[in-house]
Design a protein around this motif. Structure first.
Motif, PDB file in Angstrom:
ATOM      1  N   ALA A  90       0.759  -1.352   0.078  1.00 31.07           N
ATOM      2  CA  ALA A  90       0.005   0.003  -0.013  1.00 31.07           C
ATOM      3  C   ALA A  90       0.948   1.376  -0.090  1.00 31.07           C
ATOM      4  O   ALA A  90       0.718   2.239  -0.707  1.00 31.07           O
ATOM      5  CB  ALA A  90      -1.054   0.069   1.133  1.00 31.07           C
ATOM      6  N   GLU A  91       1.962   1.452   0.661  1.00 28.83           N
ATOM      7  CA  GLU A  91       2.622   2.487   0.679  1.00 28.83           C
ATOM      8  C   GLU A  91       3.266   2.574  -0.612  1.00 28.83           C
ATOM      9  O   GLU A  91       3.670   3.601  -0.992  1.00 28.83           O
ATOM     10  CB  GLU A  91       3.941   2.172   1.996  1.00 28.83           C
ATOM     11  CG  GLU A  91       3.746   2.561   3.051  1.00 28.83           C
ATOM     12  CD  GLU A  91       3.060   4.048   3.360  1.00 28.83           C
ATOM     13  OE1 GLU A  91       3.940   4.700   3.625  1.00 28.83           O
ATOM     14  OE2 GLU A  91       1.818   4.194   3.668  1.00 28.83           O
ATOM     15  N   ARG A  93       2.396   1.568  -3.646  1.00 26.35           N
ATOM     16  CA  ARG A  93       1.380   2.072  -4.285  1.00 26.35           C
ATOM     17  C   ARG A  93       1.090   3.310  -4.306  1.00 26.35           C
ATOM     18  O   ARG A  93       1.029   4.158  -5.201  1.00 26.35           O
ATOM     19  CB  ARG A  93       0.008   1.302  -4.246  1.00 26.35           C
ATOM     20  CG  ARG A  93      -1.022   1.888  -5.133  1.00 26.35           C
ATOM     21  CD  ARG A  93      -2.219   0.915  -4.974  1.00 26.35           C
ATOM     22  NE  ARG A  93      -2.175  -0.309  -5.385  1.00 26.35           N
ATOM     23  CZ  ARG A  93      -1.980  -0.779  -6.639  1.00 26.35           C
ATOM     24  NH1 ARG A  93      -2.310   0.072  -7.440  1.00 26.35           N
ATOM     25  NH2 ARG A  93      -2.001  -1.739  -6.942  1.00 26.35           N
ATOM     26  N   LYS A  94       1.132   4.065  -3.181  1.00 22.58           N
ATOM     27  CA  LYS A  94       0.925   5.638  -3.070  1.00 22.58           C
ATOM     28  C   LYS A  94       2.154   6.073  -3.604  1.00 22.58           C
ATOM     29  O   LYS A  94       1.885   7.321  -4.317  1.00 22.58           O
ATOM     30  CB  LYS A  94       0.839   5.875  -1.163  1.00 22.58           C
ATOM     31  CG  LYS A  94      -0.462   5.966  -0.766  1.00 22.58           C
ATOM     32  CD  LYS A  94      -0.593   6.472   0.432  1.00 22.58           C
ATOM     33  CE  LYS A  94      -0.049   5.639   1.632  1.00 22.58           C
ATOM     34  NZ  LYS A  94      -0.175   5.991   2.978  1.00 22.58           N
ATOM     35  N   THR A  97       1.948   5.677  -7.409  1.00 18.85           N
ATOM     36  CA  THR A  97       0.992   6.614  -8.098  1.00 18.85           C
ATOM     37  C   THR A  97       1.040   8.062  -8.078  1.00 18.85           C
ATOM     38  O   THR A  97       0.884   8.768  -9.071  1.00 18.85           O
ATOM     39  CB  THR A  97      -0.286   6.270  -7.198  1.00 18.85           C
ATOM     40  OG1 THR A  97      -0.744   4.670  -7.313  1.00 18.85           O
ATOM     41  CG2 THR A  97      -1.616   6.764  -7.907  1.00 18.85           C
ATOM     42  N   GLU A  98       1.527   8.512  -6.802  1.00 21.97           N
ATOM     43  CA  GLU A  98       1.797  10.043  -6.784  1.00 21.97           C
ATOM     44  C   GLU A  98       2.647  10.314  -7.998  1.00 21.97           C
ATOM     45  O   GLU A  98       2.760  11.416  -8.592  1.00 21.97           O
ATOM     46  CB  GLU A  98       2.519  10.190  -5.515  1.00 21.97           C
ATOM     47  CG  GLU A  98       1.448  10.421  -4.199  1.00 21.97           C
ATOM     48  CD  GLU A  98       2.104  10.647  -2.934  1.00 21.97           C
ATOM     49  OE1 GLU A  98       3.373  10.690  -2.964  1.00 21.97           O
ATOM     50  OE2 GLU A  98       1.636  10.206  -1.988  1.00 21.97           O
TER      51      GLU A  98
END
Length: 172
Positions: A90-91, A93-94, A97-98
């Protein structure tokens, strides 16, 4: 790979590395770890002749592979492999994506690898194999593993010709 594509991939990796340095600001051990794992992954991947797309995924994953450590420490007070695999995707992906430069397919594979990089019983794919080998090359040194433990890791984990060569020349 065309020159513009290589430049784009190089800049993606450069920007990702810079973001991970910021993410781990004030923690030189983690920053140096990710840089060493990245470079060993790069060396092995190039030596093994990975295609450009797989090489990019491998290198990006090597840069973010331990992104779950900080959040694991905050949430659970530990940063063992299980918790890193649980919290890391999840980290990652963040962050990916940013950046806005990785495709959803690339992000999916990178996050999957981050979520499995401490699982050694079902390694599938050269990117996964090389990531694990690169991480071990660094962890053996950082954890000061005895020679007998290195021999066991060699026997059970290492498969690539380039990874085996690095392991042998460094430790055996």
């Amino acid at each position: 790979m065309e020159t513009n594509e290589k430049k784009t991939a190089d800049w993606q990796l450069h920007e990702l590395s810079d973001r991970m340095v910021t993410y781990n600001e004030g923690d030189p051990k983690r920053i140096q770890h990710l840089i060493k794992v990245h470079y060993f992954a790069r060396m092995i991947g190039l030596s093994e002749g990975l295609d450009a797309a797989t090489q990019l995924i491998l290198e990006a994953t090597a840069i973010v592979h331990d992104i779950g450590i900080r959040i694991s420490e905050k949430k659970y007070g530990v940063c063992d492999g299980k918790h890193q695999e649980q919290e890391g995707p999840a980290e990652a992906r963040k962050l990916l994506t940013e950046m806005g430069t990785f495709s959803e397919v690339q992000i999916e594979r990178i996050c999957w690898l981050v979520g499995h990089h401490h699982t050694y019983d079902c390694i599938e794919g050269m990117d996964y194999q090389i990531l694990v080998e690169a991480d071990f090359l660094v962890n053996i040194y950082e954890d000061n593993l005895p020679v007998e433990a290195v021999r066991k890791v060699r026997e059970k984990i290492f498969k690539t010709k380039a990874g085996l060569s690095l392991l042998d020349r460094m430790y055996l």
